[in-house]
Design an enzyme around this catalytic site. Structure first.
Site, PDB file in Angstrom:
ATOM      1  N   GLY A  15      38.622  83.507 -55.020  1.00 40.16           N
ATOM      2  CA  GLY A  15      39.083  83.872 -56.351  1.00 40.16           C
ATOM      3  C   GLY A  15      39.828  85.179 -56.478  1.00 40.16           C
ATOM      4  CG  ASN A  17      46.026  84.311 -56.353  1.00 43.81           C
ATOM      5  OD1 ASN A  17      46.861  85.178 -56.569  1.00 43.81           O
ATOM      6  ND2 ASN A  17      46.044  83.572 -55.251  1.00 43.81           N
ATOM      7  CG  HIS A 109      52.088  76.470 -51.493  1.00 46.32           C
ATOM      8  ND1 HIS A 109      51.034  75.667 -51.113  1.00 46.32           N
ATOM      9  CD2 HIS A 109      52.914  76.556 -50.421  1.00 46.32           C
ATOM     10  CE1 HIS A 109      51.222  75.279 -49.849  1.00 46.32           C
ATOM     11  NE2 HIS A 109      52.353  75.809 -49.416  1.00 46.32           N
ATOM     12  CG  ASP A 150      52.061  72.221 -52.482  1.00 45.17           C
ATOM     13  OD1 ASP A 150      51.362  72.621 -53.424  1.00 45.17           O
ATOM     14  OD2 ASP A 150      51.661  72.188 -51.307  1.00 45.17           O
TER      15      ASP A 150
END
Length: 206
Positions: A15, A17, A109, A150
């Protein structure tokens, strides 16, 4: 008074981010609230980060919910948030969730998409491939989530040089620094209603 912008954050790991979003809210950079953190794994540190900041958490274990995980997420978030943010989320989202939140789900990503992306490309594996291939530049990408893996329109990218002596781990650390800048920046564009999508091109209006 204008309603505050609300987000849900989806996590699968440590976590960092998520923490960058929390820090950006606390500093005043982001004018939004994290309404909930949803995890597809229990006992991960991201959930502790949420608890430390009094953010409501949900755990939908992927080995239990499997193909229905997107529908379960939709039940939790529908009508409650403006944006869904994937911050190290590893389960594939699809179906009604993607349709209901069209162009309102974003993911970060750890490569410059389309390089080193798609099925099986996540976490350290991405950086292993970048180092193995010998690319000179890598980085991170924030993109819209569609039904592919993606494959959605790219909002922004931040690049880092790949050094001759880099390992996957050292490259990962440098890319992560950029991720922690890029993800809050992308969220800010949504809060300020600056995102326009024409075909595959994301235009950031000033």
């Amino acid at each position: 008074m204008k309603n505050i912008f609300k987000i849900a954050v989806l996590v699968s790991g440590g976590g960092t981010n998520l923490q960058s979003i929390i820090d950006s809210i606390n500093s005043g950079y982001l004018n939004c609230s994290i309404e909930m953190v949803i995890s597809d794994r229990k006992d991960i540190y991201a959930l502790q980060r949420a608890n430390n900041n009094n953010i409501k958490t949900y755990v939908l274990e992927k080995n239990i919910y499997k193909e229905s995980i997107s529908d379960e997420i939709l039940k939790i978030v529908e009508g409650k948030v403006d944006l869904i943010v994937l911050a190290g989320w590893l389960s594939h989202l699809k179906g009604n969730l993607i349709d209901t939140f069209q162009n309102r789900i974003i993911n970060i990503h750890p490569s410059l998409i389309p390089s080193f992306s798609g099925k099986g490309m996540y976490g350290i594996k991405v950086h292993e491939k970048a180092v193995e291939y010998g690319v000179k530049i890598s980085g991170c990408t924030v993109h819209i989530v569609d039904s592919g893996m993606d494959t959605g329109p790219i909002i922004l990218q931040r690049a880092v040089p790949v050094l001759t002596e880099d390992t996957a781990e050292s490259l990962q650390k440098r890319v992560l620094v950029e991720e922690h800048v890029a993800l809050p920046e992308a969220i800010k564009y949504f809060i300020e209603n600056k995102i326009e999508i024409i075909n595959r091109k994301v235009i950031i209006n000033s």
